[in-house]
Enzyme design. Structure first.
Site, PDB file in Angstrom:
ATOM      1  N   GLY A 508       0.578  -1.173  -0.093  1.00 51.80           N
ATOM      2  CA  GLY A 508      -0.703   0.305  -0.216  1.00 51.80           C
ATOM      3  C   GLY A 508       0.826   1.102   0.095  1.00 51.80           C
ATOM      4  N   GLY A 511       1.942   7.428   4.723  1.00 50.21           N
ATOM      5  CA  GLY A 511       2.488   8.078   4.904  1.00 50.21           C
ATOM      6  C   GLY A 511       4.167   8.495   3.936  1.00 50.21           C
ATOM      7  N   PHE A 512       4.263   9.454   3.445  1.00 45.35           N
ATOM      8  CA  PHE A 512       5.423   9.422   2.914  1.00 45.35           C
ATOM      9  C   PHE A 512       6.016   8.676   2.315  1.00 45.35           C
ATOM     10  CE2 PHE A 512       5.975  11.078   7.112  1.00 45.35           C
ATOM     11  CZ  PHE A 512       5.997  12.392   6.754  1.00 45.35           C
ATOM     12  N   GLY A 513       5.057   7.595   1.650  1.00 44.51           N
ATOM     13  CA  GLY A 513       5.792   6.680   0.579  1.00 44.51           C
ATOM     14  C   GLY A 513       4.978   5.030   0.538  1.00 44.51           C
ATOM     15  N   VAL A 515       4.564   0.838   0.682  1.00 44.12           N
ATOM     16  CA  VAL A 515       5.058   0.141   1.665  1.00 44.12           C
ATOM     17  C   VAL A 515       4.998  -1.478   1.240  1.00 44.12           C
ATOM     18  CG1 VAL A 515       4.721  -1.272   3.547  1.00 44.12           C
ATOM     19  CG2 VAL A 515       4.515   1.059   3.613  1.00 44.12           C
ATOM     20  N   LYS A 529       9.005  -0.123   4.562  1.00 42.45           N
ATOM     21  CA  LYS A 529       7.908   1.404   4.205  1.00 42.45           C
ATOM     22  C   LYS A 529       9.283   2.209   3.360  1.00 42.45           C
ATOM     23  CE  LYS A 529       6.048   5.461   7.180  1.00 42.45           C
ATOM     24  NZ  LYS A 529       5.424   5.901   7.783  1.00 42.45           N
ATOM     25  N   ASP A 626      -2.122  11.352  13.399  1.00 43.35           N
ATOM     26  CA  ASP A 626      -2.344  11.160  12.106  1.00 43.35           C
ATOM     27  C   ASP A 626      -3.120   9.584  12.384  1.00 43.35           C
ATOM     28  OD1 ASP A 626      -3.432  11.074   9.679  1.00 43.35           O
ATOM     29  OD2 ASP A 626      -1.340  10.465   8.495  1.00 43.35           O
TER      30      ASP A 626
END
Ligand SMILES: *[C@@H]1O[C@H](CO)[C@@H](O)[C@H](O)[C@H]1NC(C)=O
Ligand SMILES: *[C@@H]1O[C@H](CO)[C@@H](O)[C@H](O)[C@H]1NC(C)=O
Ligand SMILES: *[C@@H]1O[C@H](CO)[C@@H](O)[C@H](O)[C@H]1NC(C)=O
Ligand SMILES: *[C@@H]1O[C@H](CO)[C@@H](O)[C@H](O)[C@H]1NC(C)=O
Ligand SMILES: *[C@@H]1O[C@H](CO)[C@@H](O)[C@H](O)[C@H]1NC(C)=O
Ligand SMILES: *[C@@H]1O[C@H](CO)[C@@H](O)[C@H](O)[C@H]1NC(C)=O
Ligand SMILES: *[C@@H]1O[C@H](CO)[C@@H](O)[C@H](O)[C@H]1NC(C)=O
Length: 816
Positions: A508, A511-513, A515, A529, A626
């Site tokens: 998926g 956040g930030f990139g 996985v 990640k 978050d």
């Protein structure tokens, strides 16, 4: 383009014209007296006569009809009011112009100045706040108030230049809050080189936005916000900037006030005030050319002004310091460029622009022309070339955002900087060597001591320690005693494990990139990640995340098992959890049947414990910021584990609330004080937890929740059901019918309590866990927070992830 818009407007117009019974038009046969109004079809805007506070003068204007504090967005006769009488009339004269007339006088005080046959003409106030003249014979618009803006920039208006007609769309402030006549401040588009928005006081520039960088304005780093879409047009006919609002139930405006401040604001009906969403022009460094030519402004420094590399303050006069070259620049004799990062690019009004060029072309061009003082890419994606041939004015340094600027420096400066960086490299190497040696000594000492201890027969104590470590309630013990050496994976082994980051292994996009799933040679499954290079996440943020997670251990937190920093890559290696994230199960009709009440209840309690641990029980006080369904992972026994601590921030124990310049989070889960004012506290996490709880019980997403009423979200829906005594209707049908009603109702009640508008009305996580687990009286509920609704896919996007146009995360910069 224009005809497209006309067409769209047209169809809207006809439909409304035929069906509408409201009086939103002025025709040659009717007119408007002082005291009467016309109201746009949906009731959003009204037009009529008004007097500002403390003024007797009568003006014709358009204002927000549903905003309870009169907010005028447009004034027709701003410089020629009707004095002290209510004898004014608005009507269509025999030339087809809309005119304002005082009593029986024949000279209009204001006119739209058109001259056409009046048959088939009418003026209509549109839902956008635009007053348009429509001619049924020509089937076209002949005049619109959006072409004559005053001080308010509404969605759908343009700010820019009509190059074909030689006209402009620009905004002029009021003179004072009581006086709408043309003030001294102008917000307009400077189109001489690379277009920039500028604010002027009379003819003097006081603020500039920086050039358009392909995604936004250079000095307004993250313009994206969930409800707003920006549009920038630059072609031979017109240059303009405009915006639209996805959710029109939110009243939004941008206003240039009488002091020259430009603000974007959102109406808050509960507080009956306009909340400033962003202020463009506040702060010292925003004032144009604050530090002079070749100076640079940084609002985080004590002394905000400094000089660009190769320059120094001329020290003769302390009052009027300015930057001059340290040495004479000998062109072509070893001079070159030094790179500055994250800056507001200098004033482009005398720069050259080559959109097709690469940065390499740009460097060559600038190198070969001795009067070139600097260059940069035009767009953040690295395309295009801007080159400056004179003073570099109005440069700022940001901690985030901005662009790279290459400044021409002399040979000695260049040499010094190279020496510096190689020295720094050497120092780093030395430091590493020292650390390694230190560790070696430390471990040999430990090894030696252990051996000695064992020899002394302390095996018994070691066994005891192991027992404690393995007992279920040993989290705190573990945390206090386990010393980490976080394994560093090399890039190669990660690539082998993930089969070269193959698409098939992608789990998926967090956040930030992205996985990825991976398998180590020993058979262990891992989740990798991979932080996107252009995610805007720097080494510091990365370290924060690694440090935090490595220090925290709890059954309901995802365990990090290593990291990888190599070349451009930054990666985090986690334990792999087979059941994916909560949203994957929860928001799917079939998969959600796996989640009966027992499972959901355990998930809710597990998340609550994890959050409590972050807030209270860990040695650090951490606010997650978050929390959302996609950040909750499930292990094979359906135990929830909270992931993604990248945005968490260490809170010192004595701080209970902080104001942040940067708001990160996901729309739909953000507490109102956080989304609006950037205030975060443990109570904003409680709010997100409340949303999550309601989602888990209802199986519905808060944002993008569509009931019959599209403005309704899950919170409002739950509240309505609660008030009507039908709260069990909230329960997800996938949960079946056999569940303990009392308990479910108690959970929902706690959920609603967590999403109360005022942070002080929300419980702490400690109370939440207590109330969930015990039959205790729960405080009475108030109307929960009004939450801005947003698009349905918002739960997938997380702040800080790679920029995309659909990004729903909200990032607010204040005081820029
Ligand atoms: C239009 O309607 C509004 C309310 O429906 C009323 O207050 C106003 O006077 C009307 N204006 C005219 C020109 O008829
Ligand atoms: C209002 O008064 C000002 C000055 O007193 C005058 O210039 C202006 O023409 C007047 N306006 C009208 C509509 O009479
Ligand atoms: C305006 O009208 C009020 C009363 O109608 C009167 O007292 C006042 O003097 C007038 N002002 C001007 C400038 O004519
Ligand atoms: C305007 O004209 C009407 C009749 O034509 C008259 O009754 C009225 O007094 C006049 N009003 C003013 C302010 O002159
Ligand atoms: C109409 O023309 C007059 C006189 O030229 C001018 O002062 C006024 O600004 C014009 N009105 C508009 C809406 O352009
Ligand atoms: C651009 O050039 C003009 C004319 O030479 C000059 O007046 C102005 O100061 C220059 N602007 C900047 C930002 O250097
Ligand atoms: C350097 O660039 C300036 C501005 O574009 C231009 O006027 C000048 O002719 C160039 N000089 C050379 C030697 O190319």
């Amino acid at each position: 383009m224009v005809s497209m818009i006309s067409l769209l407007l047209l169809s809207a117009l006809f439909v409304n014209h035929l069906c509408s019974a409201t009086n939103d038009t002025i025709t040659p046969n009717n007119f408007l007296r002082d005291g009467e109004t016309i109201v746009s079809n949906g009731g959003t805007f009204a037009l009529g006569f008004f007097s500002p506070a403390n003024s007797q003068k009568r003006y014709v204007g358009i204002w927000f009809n549903k905003v309870s504090v009169k907010t005028v967005v447009w004034v027709a006769n701003r410089d020629n009011p009707i004095n002290n009488s209510s004898t004014g009339v608005v009507k269509i004269d025999d030339k087809g112009s809309l005119v304002i007339i005082d009593g029986n006088s024949s000279d209009p005080v204001w006119s739209t100045n058109v001259s056409i046959p009046i048959k088939g003409l009418f003026y209509k106030l549109m839902e956008s706040g635009n007053l348009v003249l429509y001619d049924e014979n020509r089937g076209d618009f002949l005049w619109q108030s959006f072409d004559f803006p005053t001080d308010t920039f509404l969605p759908g208006m343009k700010l820019g230049l009509n190059l074909k007609l030689g006209t402009s769309w620009s905004f002029r402030s009021w003179k004072s809050p009581d006086d709408p006549s043309t003030g001294i401040f102008t917000l307009s588009m400077d189109g001489t080189a690379s277009p920039e928005m500028v604010i002027k006081k009379a003819s003097q520039k006081i603020w500039r936005s920086g050039p358009w960088n392909g995604q936004g304005w250079n000095s307004v780093p993250t313009m994206r916000s969930p409800n707003l879409n920006y549009n920038f047009m630059n072609d031979p006919n017109e240059i303009y900037f405009s915006y639209s609002v996805a959710d029109t139930s939110v009243f939004s405006r941008m206003v240039l006030d009488y002091l020259g401040l430009a603000r974007r604001e959102i109406w808050d009906e509960n507080k009956r005030q306009w909340n400033t969403f962003r202020s463009y022009t506040d702060g010292d460094c925003n004032s144009y050319g604050k530090c002079g030519a070749f100076g640079s402004c940084n609002s985080n420094n004590v002394q905000i002004c400094s000089c660009l590399p190769g320059f120094e303050f001329k020290s003769s006069n302390k009052e009027s310091q300015h930057c001059v070259r340290k040495r004479k620049l000998l062109c072509g004799q070893g001079d070159g460029f030094l790179k500055l990062e994250k800056v507001k690019l200098p004033d482009t009004s005398n720069a050259t622009v080559h959109m097709g060029w690469s940065i390499k072309d740009c460097e060559v061009e600038c190198m070969n022309n001795c009067s070139c003082t600097g260059y940069s890419s035009a767009y953040v994606d690295g395309s295009g070339c801007l080159a400056w041939f004179g003073d570099l004015v109005d440069v700022r340094e940001f901690t985030e955002g901005g662009q790279e600027l290459f400044v021409r420096v002399d040979a000695i400066e260049l040499e010094n900087s190279e020496r510096h960086s190689s020295l720094a490299k050497k120092k780093l190497v030395l430091l590493c060597v020292l650390i390694v040696v230190g560790f070696l000594i430390f471990f040999s000492a430990v090894y030696y001591l252990c051996k000695k201890a064992r020899k002394r027969g302390l095996v018994h104590r070691e066994r005891l320690r192991k027992e404690i470590l393995n007992s279920p309630s040993s989290e705190a013990y573990k945390e206090a005693n386990t010393k980490f050496e976080l394994p560093i994976f090399n890039l190669n082994s990660v690539m082998v494990a993930t089969e070269n980051f193959s698409l098939a292994n992608k789990l998926g996009e967090g956040g930030f990139g992205p996985v990825y799933k991976g398998k180590l040679p020993n058979g262990c499954e891992i989740a990798v990640k991979r932080l996107s290079k252009n995610s805007g996440q720097g080494v510091i943020e990365f370290k924060t995340e690694v440090d935090l997670i490595a220090k925290l251990q709890h059954r309901n937190l995802v365990q990090i098992i290593g990291c990888c920093v190599e070349e451009e890559e930054k990666m985090l290696i986690y334990e792999h959890l087979p059941n994916k994230s909560l949203d994957f199960l929860l928001f799917d009709k079939t998969r959600s049947t796996l989640l009966d009440w027992k499972v959901r209840c355990d998930i809710i309690l597990g998340i609550a414990r994890g959050v409590l641990y972050l807030h209270q029980d860990s040695r650090l006080r951490i606010i997650h910021r978050d929390l959302k369904a996609s950040n909750i992972l499930l292990d094979d026994k359906m135990n929830p584990k909270i992931s993604d601590f990248g945005m968490a921030r260490i809170f010192r124990g004595d701080q209970c609330q902080a104001n942040t310049r940067r708001v990160v989070g996901t729309y739909g889960y953000m507490a109102p004080e956080y989304a609006m004012d950037g205030l975060f506290s443990i109570k904003s996490d409680v709010f997100s937890f409340g949303v999550l709880l309601l989602e888990i019980i209802s199986g519905k997403k808060n944002s993008g929740f569509y009931h019959e009423d599209p403005t309704m979200n899950l919170i409002n829906y739950a509240w309505e059901l609660w008030k009507d005594g039908r709260i069990l209707e909230l329960v997800d049908p996938s949960m079946g019918t056999s569940f303990p009603e009392q308990e479910v109702v108690r959970f929902i009640k706690v959920g609603i309590l967590c999403v109360q508008e005022k942070a002080k009305d929300r419980p702490t996580m400690h109370n939440v866990i207590f109330m969930l687990g015990n039959e205790t009286p729960i405080p009475s509920l108030n109307q929960p927070a009004f939450v801005l609704t947003s698009n349905h896919n918002s739960a997938n996007a997380s702040a800080g992830s790679a920029p995309s146009l659909n990004e729903m995360s909200i990032t607010i910069f204040e005081g820029r």
